[in-house]
Design a protein around this motif. Structure first.
Motif, PDB file in Angstrom:
ATOM      1  N   HIS A  12       0.821  -1.216   0.000  1.00 63.14           N
ATOM      2  CA  HIS A  12       0.000   0.000   0.000  1.00 63.14           C
ATOM      3  C   HIS A  12       0.854   1.265   0.000  1.00 63.14           C
ATOM      4  CE1 HIS A  12      -2.941  -2.918   1.613  1.00 63.14           C
ATOM      5  NE2 HIS A  12      -3.753  -2.211   0.869  1.00 63.14           N
ATOM      6  N   MET A  13       1.939   1.234   0.762  1.00 64.91           N
ATOM      7  CA  MET A  13       2.815   2.404   0.857  1.00 64.91           C
ATOM      8  C   MET A  13       3.943   2.352  -0.174  1.00 64.91           C
ATOM      9  SD  MET A  13       1.701   4.372   3.300  1.00 64.91           S
ATOM     10  CE  MET A  13       3.088   5.425   3.696  1.00 64.91           C
ATOM     11  N   ASP A  32       8.589  -7.495  -4.917  1.00 65.68           N
ATOM     12  CA  ASP A  32       7.659  -7.825  -3.833  1.00 65.68           C
ATOM     13  C   ASP A  32       7.357  -9.314  -3.975  1.00 65.68           C
ATOM     14  OD1 ASP A  32       5.462  -6.011  -2.002  1.00 65.68           O
ATOM     15  OD2 ASP A  32       4.941  -8.110  -2.382  1.00 65.68           O
ATOM     16  N   LEU A  66       8.443  -2.706   4.476  1.00 65.38           N
ATOM     17  CA  LEU A  66       7.954  -4.046   4.821  1.00 65.38           C
ATOM     18  C   LEU A  66       7.074  -4.000   6.068  1.00 65.38           C
ATOM     19  CD1 LEU A  66      11.433  -5.713   4.228  1.00 65.38           C
ATOM     20  CD2 LEU A  66       9.435  -5.899   2.724  1.00 65.38           C
ATOM     21  N   LYS A 244      -0.584  -1.558  16.026  1.00 58.04           N
ATOM     22  CA  LYS A 244       0.807  -1.993  15.831  1.00 58.04           C
ATOM     23  C   LYS A 244       1.787  -0.975  16.429  1.00 58.04           C
ATOM     24  CE  LYS A 244       4.389  -2.239  12.372  1.00 58.04           C
ATOM     25  NZ  LYS A 244       4.816  -2.070  10.996  1.00 58.04           N
TER      26      LYS A 244
HETATM   27  P1  NAD Z   1       1.612  -3.748   3.055  1.00 64.91           P
HETATM   28  O1  NAD Z   1       1.363  -5.024   3.782  1.00 64.91           O
HETATM   29  O2  NAD Z   1       0.593  -3.204   2.132  1.00 64.91           O
HETATM   30  O3  NAD Z   1       3.000  -3.867   2.232  1.00 64.91           O
HETATM   31  C1  NAD Z   1       4.112  -4.614   2.643  1.00 64.91           C
HETATM   32  C2  NAD Z   1       4.614  -5.356   1.415  1.00 64.91           C
HETATM   33  O4  NAD Z   1       5.840  -6.037   1.739  1.00 64.91           O
HETATM   34  C3  NAD Z   1       3.640  -6.427   0.918  1.00 64.91           C
HETATM   35  O5  NAD Z   1       3.295  -6.164  -0.433  1.00 64.91           O
HETATM   36  C4  NAD Z   1       4.431  -7.729   1.073  1.00 64.91           C
HETATM   37  O6  NAD Z   1       4.154  -8.678   0.059  1.00 64.91           O
HETATM   38  C5  NAD Z   1       5.862  -7.231   0.983  1.00 64.91           C
HETATM   39  N1  NAD Z   1       6.845  -8.138   1.544  1.00 64.91           N
HETATM   40  C6  NAD Z   1       6.855  -8.751   2.756  1.00 64.91           C
HETATM   41  N2  NAD Z   1       7.960  -9.513   2.895  1.00 64.91           N
HETATM   42  C7  NAD Z   1       8.665  -9.381   1.745  1.00 64.91           C
HETATM   43  C8  NAD Z   1       9.877  -9.929   1.262  1.00 64.91           C
HETATM   44  N3  NAD Z   1      10.617 -10.763   1.993  1.00 64.91           N
HETATM   45  N4  NAD Z   1      10.298  -9.601   0.017  1.00 64.91           N
HETATM   46  C9  NAD Z   1       9.570  -8.754  -0.751  1.00 64.91           C
HETATM   47  N5  NAD Z   1       8.401  -8.192  -0.355  1.00 64.91           N
HETATM   48  C10 NAD Z   1       7.957  -8.509   0.874  1.00 64.91           C
HETATM   49  O7  NAD Z   1       1.972  -2.665   4.197  1.00 64.91           O
HETATM   50  P2  NAD Z   1       1.978  -1.078   4.054  1.00 64.91           P
HETATM   51  O8  NAD Z   1       0.663  -0.530   4.476  1.00 64.91           O
HETATM   52  O9  NAD Z   1       2.552  -0.714   2.738  1.00 64.91           O
HETATM   53  O10 NAD Z   1       2.999  -0.696   5.227  1.00 64.91           O
HETATM   54  C11 NAD Z   1       4.389  -0.910   5.086  1.00 64.91           C
HETATM   55  C12 NAD Z   1       5.078  -0.333   6.306  1.00 64.91           C
HETATM   56  O11 NAD Z   1       4.777   1.056   6.425  1.00 64.91           O
HETATM   57  C13 NAD Z   1       4.646  -0.972   7.629  1.00 64.91           C
HETATM   58  O12 NAD Z   1       5.770  -1.112   8.451  1.00 64.91           O
HETATM   59  C14 NAD Z   1       3.643   0.024   8.199  1.00 64.91           C
HETATM   60  O13 NAD Z   1       3.561  -0.020   9.610  1.00 64.91           O
HETATM   61  C15 NAD Z   1       4.230   1.338   7.713  1.00 64.91           C
HETATM   62  N6  NAD Z   1       3.268   2.428   7.561  1.00 64.91           N
HETATM   63  C16 NAD Z   1       2.081   2.214   6.928  1.00 64.91           C
HETATM   64  C17 NAD Z   1       1.167   3.276   6.795  1.00 64.91           C
HETATM   65  C18 NAD Z   1      -0.155   3.065   6.090  1.00 64.91           C
HETATM   66  O14 NAD Z   1      -1.013   3.961   6.178  1.00 64.91           O
HETATM   67  N7  NAD Z   1      -0.375   1.957   5.391  1.00 64.91           N
HETATM   68  C19 NAD Z   1       1.487   4.538   7.304  1.00 64.91           C
HETATM   69  C20 NAD Z   1       2.734   4.744   7.894  1.00 64.91           C
HETATM   70  C21 NAD Z   1       3.616   3.677   8.028  1.00 64.91           C
END
Ligand code: NAD
Length: 296
Positions: A12-13, A32, A66, A244
């Motif tokens: 998502h991010m 990914d 991640l 989290k």
């Molecule tokens: P998400 O789950 O949508 O994305 C994480 C991605 O990492 C997934 O697509 C997953 O397949 C990939 N991934 C996991 N292990 C992997 C590996 N070994 N190799 C390759 N890809 C791998 O999560 P997100 O919402 O994008 O959030 C990512 C980070 O940002 C988190 O730590 C979250 O706490 C932080 N964050 C999120 C938000 C938000 O609003 N979504 C805001 C601020 C911070």
């Protein structure tokens, strides 16, 4: 010649952040575990790499986005031996401060350079490239990463040495979680006293109760038309992410012997709330739980 950046974690991010780098002229190699995530990023100009190691081999900077610390540490075990010596590793995931420091140490031991740079601003901020980055690591590493961070966001703050970015992130979100509960409890108390939402908002938003949870993300519908309360609490900032971040803050408080009574209680309340709604509701929806449980 544009710089080559490896971007691992296109969720998502990560996907919109990687797209921001492409727009700024960087050559971005993305990976990914989920093929659909790679396909989406490719439509925005990210070049798909067949593996994470393949993405970093030719990169000058490696960015990871991640889910949690264990993913970062697991992946670093592979990436640190695949990258060229001196490569700058920038982890933008939100992870435990201790894990961030471990990741940094391992990167340096492998001959790399490292920065933790978690973000605030959510998916909308990633799409609009208006994120705020909180960075931990050396001055030189921050200076080198800064143009990339500014291509994905509007502000980058150097908070101190390794782990300082993660520390700033969880301290900020502890304030946010506690203040959202405080604002929600005040609205529910006001309801029981016959006070309208608008009246409480008009007073508190211009008085000493003013805070972001009230004035930008107001947990009741009406006073702030753009707040998630007006769209059935669709996120916004998902309850599960607040749970989290408060969990990370609570762990850090416990292991540091910090008497953060409200932070620990907020972590418990958000853990219970997120168990019900997961990522489907904005964290401001906790007002409904407080209202439902009142008078029991
Ligand atoms: P998400 O789950 O949508 O994305 C994480 C991605 O990492 C997934 O697509 C997953 O397949 C990939 N991934 C996991 N292990 C992997 C590996 N070994 N190799 C390759 N890809 C791998 O999560 P997100 O919402 O994008 O959030 C990512 C980070 O940002 C988190 O730590 C979250 O706490 C932080 N964050 C999120 C938000 C938000 O609003 N979504 C805001 C601020 C911070």
């Amino acid at each position: 010649m544009s710089r080559t950046v490896a971007f691992v974690g296109l969720g998502h991010m990560g996907a919109p952040m990687a797209a921001g780098l492409v727009r700024a002229g960087y050559h971005v190699l993305g990976h990914d575990l989920v093929p659909a995530a790679v396909d989406g990023a490719a439509r925005a100009g990210v070049e798909p790499a067949s593996s994470a190691a393949g993405a970093v081999e030719h990169a000058e900077v490696v960015i990871t986005m991640l889910p949690a610390g264990r993913h970062v540490l697991d992946l670093y075990a592979t990436l640190l031996s695949a990258a060229r010596p001196g490569t700058l590793f920038v982890d933008c995931s939100t992870i435990d401060v201790a894990d961030a420091r471990t990741a940094h140490q391992r990167a340096v031991a492998a001959g790399m350079r490292a920065l933790d740079a978690p973000v605030s601003g959510g998916v909308l901020g990633a799409e609009a490239a208006t994120l705020t980055f909180m960075a931990g690591g050396g001055e030189a590493e921050f200076a080198e990463a800064r143009p990339l961070l500014e291509a994905m966001g509007k502000k980058a703050v150097h908070c101190g040495g390794p782990g300082a970015g993660q520390a700033a992130k969880i301290c900020n979100n502890m304030i946010l979680g506690i203040s959202m509960i405080a604002v929600s409890e005040a609205f529910v108390l006001g309801e029981s006293l016959g006070l309208s939402h608008q009246a409480l908002f008009d007073v508190a938003s211009t008085a000493s109760g003013q805070c972001w949870a009230l004035s930008a993300n107001c947990p009741v519908p009406g006073p702030v038309p753009t707040s998630p309360a007006n769209r059935a609490y669709r996120p916004g900032f998902a309850a599960s992410l607040m749970a989290k971040d408060l969990g990370l803050a609570a762990n850090a408080a416990r292991s540091g012997g910090v008497r953060a009574e409200l932070g620990l209680r907020a972590a418990e309340l958000y853990a219970a709330y997120a168990e019900q709604v997961g990522a489907t509701e904005d964290f401001s929806g906790i007002v409904r739980t407080i209202r439902d449980q009142s008078g029991e």
